[in-house]
Design a protein around this motif. Structure first.
Motif, PDB file in Angstrom:
ATOM      1  N   TYR A  66      59.977  44.892 -19.231  1.00  0.00           N
ATOM      2  CA  TYR A  66      59.048  44.360 -20.232  1.00  0.00           C
ATOM      3  C   TYR A  66      58.255  45.493 -20.861  1.00  0.00           C
ATOM      4  CZ  TYR A  66      60.029  39.706 -18.487  1.00  0.00           C
ATOM      5  OH  TYR A  66      60.662  38.540 -18.153  1.00  0.00           O
ATOM      6  N   VAL A  67      58.023  45.355 -22.151  1.00  0.00           N
ATOM      7  CA  VAL A  67      57.206  46.316 -22.881  1.00  0.00           C
ATOM      8  C   VAL A  67      55.737  45.990 -22.657  1.00  0.00           C
ATOM      9  CG1 VAL A  67      56.596  47.133 -25.187  1.00  0.00           C
ATOM     10  CG2 VAL A  67      58.969  46.670 -24.622  1.00  0.00           C
ATOM     11  N   TYR A  68      55.455  44.713 -22.604  1.00  0.00           N
ATOM     12  CA  TYR A  68      54.069  44.261 -22.527  1.00  0.00           C
ATOM     13  C   TYR A  68      54.023  42.921 -21.818  1.00  0.00           C
ATOM     14  CZ  TYR A  68      49.294  43.446 -24.141  1.00  0.00           C
ATOM     15  OH  TYR A  68      47.945  43.218 -24.199  1.00  0.00           O
ATOM     16  N   ILE A  69      53.067  42.763 -20.896  1.00  0.00           N
ATOM     17  CA  ILE A  69      52.813  41.463 -20.268  1.00  0.00           C
ATOM     18  C   ILE A  69      51.343  41.156 -20.493  1.00  0.00           C
ATOM     19  CG2 ILE A  69      52.736  40.131 -18.139  1.00  0.00           C
ATOM     20  CD1 ILE A  69      55.084  41.763 -17.108  1.00  0.00           C
ATOM     21  N   MET A  70      51.083  40.064 -21.182  1.00  0.00           N
ATOM     22  CA  MET A  70      49.725  39.678 -21.559  1.00  0.00           C
ATOM     23  C   MET A  70      49.213  38.590 -20.613  1.00  0.00           C
ATOM     24  SD  MET A  70      48.401  38.252 -25.215  1.00  0.00           S
ATOM     25  CE  MET A  70      48.777  39.797 -26.003  1.00  0.00           C
ATOM     26  N   ASP A  71      47.955  38.691 -20.222  1.00  0.00           N
ATOM     27  CA  ASP A  71      47.332  37.685 -19.359  1.00  0.00           C
ATOM     28  C   ASP A  71      46.745  36.585 -20.244  1.00  0.00           C
ATOM     29  OD1 ASP A  71      46.086  36.203 -17.419  1.00  0.00           O
ATOM     30  OD2 ASP A  71      44.626  37.739 -16.881  1.00  0.00           O
ATOM     31  N   ILE A  72      47.293  35.391 -20.153  1.00  0.00           N
ATOM     32  CA  ILE A  72      46.814  34.288 -20.990  1.00  0.00           C
ATOM     33  C   ILE A  72      45.501  33.717 -20.473  1.00  0.00           C
ATOM     34  CG2 ILE A  72      49.087  33.685 -21.848  1.00  0.00           C
ATOM     35  CD1 ILE A  72      49.111  31.329 -19.900  1.00  0.00           C
ATOM     36  N   ALA A  73      45.124  34.039 -19.244  1.00  0.00           N
ATOM     37  CA  ALA A  73      43.844  33.564 -18.708  1.00  0.00           C
ATOM     38  C   ALA A  73      42.675  34.240 -19.423  1.00  0.00           C
ATOM     39  CB  ALA A  73      43.754  33.827 -17.212  1.00  0.00           C
ATOM     40  N   GLY A  74      42.948  35.318 -20.113  1.00  0.00           N
ATOM     41  CA  GLY A  74      41.913  36.058 -20.830  1.00  0.00           C
ATOM     42  C   GLY A  74      41.519  35.432 -22.153  1.00  0.00           C
ATOM     43  N   GLY A  75      42.063  34.285 -22.484  1.00  0.00           N
ATOM     44  CA  GLY A  75      41.664  33.598 -23.700  1.00  0.00           C
ATOM     45  C   GLY A  75      42.476  33.970 -24.920  1.00  0.00           C
ATOM     46  N   VAL A  76      43.734  34.321 -24.742  1.00  0.00           N
ATOM     47  CA  VAL A  76      44.599  34.636 -25.866  1.00  0.00           C
ATOM     48  C   VAL A  76      44.814  33.350 -26.668  1.00  0.00           C
ATOM     49  CG1 VAL A  76      46.868  35.462 -26.551  1.00  0.00           C
ATOM     50  CG2 VAL A  76      45.725  36.450 -24.562  1.00  0.00           C
ATOM     51  N   PRO A  77      44.541  33.369 -27.963  1.00  0.00           N
ATOM     52  CA  PRO A  77      44.615  32.135 -28.742  1.00  0.00           C
ATOM     53  C   PRO A  77      46.025  31.574 -28.917  1.00  0.00           C
ATOM     54  CG  PRO A  77      44.039  33.992 -30.138  1.00  0.00           C
ATOM     55  CD  PRO A  77      44.073  34.495 -28.738  1.00  0.00           C
ATOM     56  N   TYR A  78      47.031  32.438 -28.925  1.00  0.00           N
ATOM     57  CA  TYR A  78      48.387  31.942 -29.142  1.00  0.00           C
ATOM     58  C   TYR A  78      49.393  32.942 -28.588  1.00  0.00           C
ATOM     59  CZ  TYR A  78      52.788  30.775 -31.392  1.00  0.00           C
ATOM     60  OH  TYR A  78      54.099  30.473 -31.622  1.00  0.00           O
ATOM     61  N   ILE A  79      50.383  32.401 -27.898  1.00  0.00           N
ATOM     62  CA  ILE A  79      51.511  33.206 -27.444  1.00  0.00           C
ATOM     63  C   ILE A  79      52.771  32.421 -27.751  1.00  0.00           C
ATOM     64  CG2 ILE A  79      52.714  34.123 -25.433  1.00  0.00           C
ATOM     65  CD1 ILE A  79      50.060  34.809 -24.224  1.00  0.00           C
ATOM     66  N   SER A  80      53.698  33.037 -28.431  1.00  0.00           N
ATOM     67  CA  SER A  80      54.967  32.393 -28.755  1.00  0.00           C
ATOM     68  C   SER A  80      55.830  32.340 -27.504  1.00  0.00           C
ATOM     69  CB  SER A  80      55.694  33.169 -29.849  1.00  0.00           C
ATOM     70  OG  SER A  80      56.988  32.649 -30.023  1.00  0.00           O
ATOM     71  N   THR A  81      56.159  31.140 -27.070  1.00  0.00           N
ATOM     72  CA  THR A  81      56.996  30.995 -25.882  1.00  0.00           C
ATOM     73  C   THR A  81      58.450  31.328 -26.160  1.00  0.00           C
ATOM     74  OG1 THR A  81      57.201  28.624 -26.330  1.00  0.00           O
ATOM     75  CG2 THR A  81      55.487  29.306 -24.788  1.00  0.00           C
ATOM     76  N   THR A  82      58.816  31.417 -27.426  1.00  0.00           N
ATOM     77  CA  THR A  82      60.193  31.801 -27.755  1.00  0.00           C
ATOM     78  C   THR A  82      60.357  33.314 -27.774  1.00  0.00           C
ATOM     79  OG1 THR A  82      59.716  31.680 -30.120  1.00  0.00           O
ATOM     80  CG2 THR A  82      60.662  29.718 -29.092  1.00  0.00           C
ATOM     81  N   LEU A  83      59.288  34.048 -28.045  1.00  0.00           N
ATOM     82  CA  LEU A  83      59.366  35.508 -28.104  1.00  0.00           C
ATOM     83  C   LEU A  83      58.806  36.175 -26.848  1.00  0.00           C
ATOM     84  CD1 LEU A  83      58.226  36.061 -31.798  1.00  0.00           C
ATOM     85  CD2 LEU A  83      60.556  36.007 -30.902  1.00  0.00           C
ATOM     86  N   SER A  84      58.149  35.387 -25.996  1.00  0.00           N
ATOM     87  CA  SER A  84      57.521  35.926 -24.799  1.00  0.00           C
ATOM     88  C   SER A  84      57.944  35.079 -23.606  1.00  0.00           C
ATOM     89  CB  SER A  84      56.001  35.889 -24.973  1.00  0.00           C
ATOM     90  OG  SER A  84      55.354  36.306 -23.798  1.00  0.00           O
ATOM     91  N   THR A  85      58.182  35.725 -22.497  1.00  0.00           N
ATOM     92  CA  THR A  85      58.618  35.045 -21.287  1.00  0.00           C
ATOM     93  C   THR A  85      57.444  34.878 -20.334  1.00  0.00           C
ATOM     94  OG1 THR A  85      60.747  36.143 -21.513  1.00  0.00           O
ATOM     95  CG2 THR A  85      60.262  35.161 -19.382  1.00  0.00           C
ATOM     96  N   ASP A  86      57.308  33.680 -19.763  1.00  0.00           N
ATOM     97  CA  ASP A  86      56.267  33.434 -18.766  1.00  0.00           C
ATOM     98  C   ASP A  86      56.741  34.021 -17.439  1.00  0.00           C
ATOM     99  OD1 ASP A  86      54.241  32.584 -17.113  1.00  0.00           O
ATOM    100  OD2 ASP A  86      54.442  30.461 -17.604  1.00  0.00           O
ATOM    101  N   VAL A  87      56.047  35.044 -16.953  1.00  0.00           N
ATOM    102  CA  VAL A  87      56.439  35.722 -15.719  1.00  0.00           C
ATOM    103  C   VAL A  87      55.520  35.362 -14.553  1.00  0.00           C
ATOM    104  CG1 VAL A  87      57.578  37.624 -16.921  1.00  0.00           C
ATOM    105  CG2 VAL A  87      55.161  37.810 -16.331  1.00  0.00           C
ATOM    106  N   THR A  88      54.730  34.314 -14.708  1.00  0.00           N
ATOM    107  CA  THR A  88      53.804  33.907 -13.659  1.00  0.00           C
ATOM    108  C   THR A  88      54.548  33.646 -12.349  1.00  0.00           C
ATOM    109  OG1 THR A  88      52.309  32.946 -15.305  1.00  0.00           O
ATOM    110  CG2 THR A  88      52.005  32.243 -13.028  1.00  0.00           C
ATOM    111  N   ALA A  89      55.648  32.921 -12.406  1.00  0.00           N
ATOM    112  CA  ALA A  89      56.414  32.613 -11.193  1.00  0.00           C
ATOM    113  C   ALA A  89      56.980  33.885 -10.556  1.00  0.00           C
ATOM    114  CB  ALA A  89      57.542  31.641 -11.523  1.00  0.00           C
ATOM    115  N   GLN A  90      57.397  34.829 -11.368  1.00  0.00           N
ATOM    116  CA  GLN A  90      57.938  36.086 -10.833  1.00  0.00           C
ATOM    117  C   GLN A  90      56.843  36.896 -10.132  1.00  0.00           C
ATOM    118  OE1 GLN A  90      59.438  37.414 -14.603  1.00  0.00           O
ATOM    119  NE2 GLN A  90      61.569  37.041 -14.008  1.00  0.00           N
TER     120      GLN A  90
END
Length: 165
Positions: A133-157
């Motif tokens: 991954y080039v970048y992993i963003m923490d959505i708990a930080g209040g990110v207003p929008y993340i495209s689920t088609t362009l970004s993978t949820d790696v929480t389970a990993q």
């Protein structure tokens, strides 16, 4: 030279599209960690101890105030002044203890959470490196929008990296 530049402009966007981006909910991960539950229990116990100490001090203060009010009319002026001074000092001590307890509680909480946060960040880095991954963003930080088609949820990993379910 023109062909080389043309080739660069054609290949550069393709390589940019191949980059992987991820997102994670660090707060969700932290809340299921056994270390978090332990830290929360310890902080809660510390807070209860501080509250019990302050309550005891407050009760003693209230008792002395009542005793003073009951006997104030019969006390000589110099003793009255001394007792008033003692009551003021006692009240200041209670206020100072409250502030000290709040600071100690905050410091203990920060220290315990720092270790947990560091562990989660290390796991996120490991997942990021292993997954390319080039970048992993923490959505708990209040990110207003993340495209689920362009970004993978790696929480389970990340949970798996930490040995969590």
């Amino acid at each position: 030279m023109k062909k080389l530049l043309l080739l660069f402009f054609v290949v550069a966007p393709l390589s940019a599209m191949a980059q992987k981006f991820g997102h994670v909910n660090a707060q969700e991960i932290i809340q299921v960690m056994p270390e978090y539950a332990k830290a929360k229990t310890e902080i809660d116990a510390l807070q209860q101890q501080y509250e019990a100490d302050l309550k005891s001090m407050q009760e003693e203060f209230t008792k002395k105030v009542k005793d003073y009010e009951t006997n104030a009319s019969t006390l000589p002026e110099n003793i009255k002044q001394r007792r008033e001074q003692e009551l003021q000092e006692m009240q200041q001590k209670i206020q100072q203890s409250y502030q000290d307890n709040q600071q100690a509680l905050s410091k203990a909480s920060q220290e315990k959470m720092q270790a947990i946060t560091t562990k989660v960040l290390d796991a996120i880095k490991a997942v990021g490196q292993a997954g390319g991954y080039v970048y992993i963003m923490d959505i708990a930080g209040g990110v207003p929008y993340i495209s689920t088609t362009l970004s993978t949820d790696v929480t389970a990993q990340v949970k798996a990296q930490l040995g969590l379910k």
